[in-house]
Design a protein around this motif. Structure first.
Motif, PDB file in Angstrom:
ATOM      1  N   UNK B  88      45.557  34.586  36.592  1.00  0.00           N
ATOM      2  CA  UNK B  88      45.575  35.925  37.194  1.00  0.00           C
ATOM      3  C   UNK B  88      45.314  37.053  36.201  1.00  0.00           C
ATOM      4  N   UNK B  89      45.534  36.784  34.930  1.00  0.00           N
ATOM      5  CA  UNK B  89      45.254  37.842  33.948  1.00  0.00           C
ATOM      6  C   UNK B  89      43.749  38.071  33.818  1.00  0.00           C
ATOM      7  N   UNK B  90      42.962  37.122  34.273  1.00  0.00           N
ATOM      8  CA  UNK B  90      41.504  37.252  34.221  1.00  0.00           C
ATOM      9  C   UNK B  90      40.933  37.365  35.632  1.00  0.00           C
ATOM     10  N   UNK B  91      41.708  37.994  36.492  1.00  0.00           N
ATOM     11  CA  UNK B  91      41.273  38.163  37.873  1.00  0.00           C
ATOM     12  C   UNK B  91      39.922  38.865  37.943  1.00  0.00           C
ATOM     13  N   UNK B  92      39.719  39.866  37.095  1.00  0.00           N
ATOM     14  CA  UNK B  92      38.476  40.630  37.124  1.00  0.00           C
ATOM     15  C   UNK B  92      37.261  39.749  36.900  1.00  0.00           C
ATOM     16  N   UNK B  93      37.339  38.890  35.905  1.00  0.00           N
ATOM     17  CA  UNK B  93      36.215  37.996  35.612  1.00  0.00           C
ATOM     18  C   UNK B  93      36.032  36.986  36.729  1.00  0.00           C
ATOM     19  N   UNK B  94      37.134  36.503  37.275  1.00  0.00           N
ATOM     20  CA  UNK B  94      37.069  35.559  38.405  1.00  0.00           C
ATOM     21  C   UNK B  94      36.409  36.217  39.600  1.00  0.00           C
ATOM     22  N   UNK B  95      36.787  37.460  39.864  1.00  0.00           N
ATOM     23  CA  UNK B  95      36.203  38.198  40.985  1.00  0.00           C
ATOM     24  C   UNK B  95      34.720  38.466  40.748  1.00  0.00           C
ATOM     25  N   UNK B  96      34.365  38.734  39.502  1.00  0.00           N
ATOM     26  CA  UNK B  96      32.973  39.058  39.177  1.00  0.00           C
ATOM     27  C   UNK B  96      32.048  37.916  39.612  1.00  0.00           C
ATOM     28  N   UNK B  97      32.492  36.685  39.395  1.00  0.00           N
ATOM     29  CA  UNK B  97      31.691  35.539  39.810  1.00  0.00           C
ATOM     30  C   UNK B  97      31.464  35.552  41.306  1.00  0.00           C
ATOM     31  N   UNK B  98      32.494  35.913  42.046  1.00  0.00           N
ATOM     32  CA  UNK B  98      32.374  35.953  43.501  1.00  0.00           C
ATOM     33  C   UNK B  98      31.391  37.045  43.917  1.00  0.00           C
TER      34      UNK B  98
END
Lengths: 231, 203
Positions: B88-98
């Motif tokens: 969850x601390x890298x939610x931004x990067x995870x979301x970016x892929x989506x």
């Protein structure tokens, strides 16, 4: 021609490309402001989705013996076996669990149509109108002798790690859970010991790996529409 | 609310509140709140990252309207899959892929935009010089039409590399493509953009 067959200067931007690209890209770095209502719209849509999920199931409504749709064409009454098993068994070694074999078995159980006889006797009740079987039960079985916990996680439960925990039976390391799934395509994976994602080695892999989880796909056939002739 | 000078005299905050209490919640806190059932917390995440990724979506899709729709879809899907966000601390990067995937899917379905006249580089330079403060708009529109004509993969690579200024390593993490492939795509994007500009100059 494969990328690796070309020399570096042909396969990567050079200084001239970078300078040209900078002239094009610089104006395009201007900020674009999102719709200020976007967050509210997303939250509203999510709340509406949650309400739909908590609405009474069609099975509960059918139990009231109200017909939902009129028969459009008469058809011979079809009696179903109470359950119809479709068994797919695969065995594959599970990386990291040297002593465990991994089996995933999906049994598709078609729900019983309310009011239908199951032992060959003709139902005494008036013939039913066209009904749609909506109960689709899928049983997942996972074998892992060394696991402490196994969860079934997928798009059908919002990838919630705690929504469906498989139950271990006996001491043989067989974990299982039965879930109700609507017809269609579903992505899922197993979460072992709360930290290791395991796809089903015997199911098709999901081609959408954008979430970083290797998952599998199960396709539930649409329920067949059953109807009985009018008397 | 009374304003009280802090000891350094430079900051004022309501009495009794520490700096930590004033700091906005981080992504991990918001993600945990959402997973615990707080849908409103997700609104905060949407606000935070819609601003981050709107530009990329507009550059990929060409219009604010399309970008708005795709972001809505991306955030909705991200919520549905939030349990699979492993860090969850890298939610931004995870979301970016989506977001990148949704943009790519939408752009591929739409096909090529109708080709519109794009002036040559000299004319673009004059546009840039003449545009007023509020109207780098005209220049942006011209350039947007040019990148709209790129194949989706090349456009994506060009926008991530030169507009969003990501490294190839970051691009690889977000797109799932190898670094060599990404370099090839950006190279082809530059070559194609030159052709587009020369074709219109010659027309």
């Amino acid at each position: 021609m494969r990328d690796t067959d070309r020399s570096d200067h042909e396969t990567a931007p050079d200084e001239h490309d970078d300078a040209f690209a900078e002239r094009i890209a610089a104006p395009l770095r201007a900020a674009e402001r999102p719709n200020p209502l976007l967050a509210a719209r997303v939250v509203t849509a999510l709340r509406a989705s949650k309400r739909r999920e908590s609405a009474p199931s069609p099975v509960a409504l059918l139990a009231d013996r109200r017909s939902s749709t009129p028969a459009t064409q008469p058809a011979p009454a079809r009696r179903r076996a109470w359950w119809q098993a479709k068994l797919t068994i695969g065995v594959a070694p599970l990386a990291g669990l040297a002593a465990a074999a991994c089996l995933v078995v999906a049994l598709v159980l078609v729900g019983k149509r309310p009011g239908a006889a199951t032992d060959g006797r003709v139902a005494a009740a008036p013939p039913a109108m066209t009904r749609v079987d909506t109960v689709q039960l899928v049983r997942f079985i996972f074998v892992a002798t060394d696991a402490r916990s196994v969860a079934l996680v997928g798009d059908f439960n919002g990838w919630d790690r705690s929504a469906v925990r498989l139950t271990r039976s006996g001491t043989g390391g067989v974990w299982s859970a039965t879930v109700r799934l609507p017809a269609g395509r579903h992505e899922y994976a197993f979460l072992v010991d709360g930290e290791r994602w395991v796809a089903d080695p015997n199911a098709p892999s999901s081609i959408e790996d954008e979430f970083g989880v290797e998952s599998s796909v199960v396709t539930v056939d649409p329920a067949r529409t059953t109807s009985s002739s009018r008397t | 609310m009374p304003r009280i000078s802090d000891s350094d005299g430079g900051h004022c905050r309501p009495e009794g509140m520490s700096a930590a209490q004033l700091a906005p919640p981080d992504d991990a806190s918001l993600v945990q709140a959402v997973l615990a059932g707080d849908v409103d917390a997700y609104g905060a995440l949407v606000d935070r990252y819609a601003a981050e990724y709107m530009r990329f979506a507009v550059r990929m899709l060409g219009t604010v309207e399309d970008a708005d729709e795709v972001l809505h879809t991306a955030f909705y899907r991200a919520y549905q899959h939030l349990g699979s966000c492993q860090d969850p601390t890298r939610y931004g990067a995870w979301l970016y892929r989506i977001v990148v995937n949704e943009c790519r899917t939408r752009a591929s379905r739409r096909g090529r935009r109708e080709r519109r006249l794009v002036r040559d580089e000299a004319a673009l330079a004059r546009l840039a010089a003449n545009d007023r403060a509020d109207g780098q708009f005209a220049l942006r529109e011209e350039l947007q039409r040019a990148i709209d004509q790129l194949p989706v993969e090349s456009r994506e690579a060009f926008v991530l590399k030169y507009v969003e200024e990501l490294s190839y390593e970051e691009m690889s993490e977000i797109t799932g493509a190898g670094i060599s492939a990404l370099k090839m795509r950006t190279k082809r994007a530059c070559e194609r953009l030159r052709e587009i500009l020369e074709d219109d100059r010659d027309a």
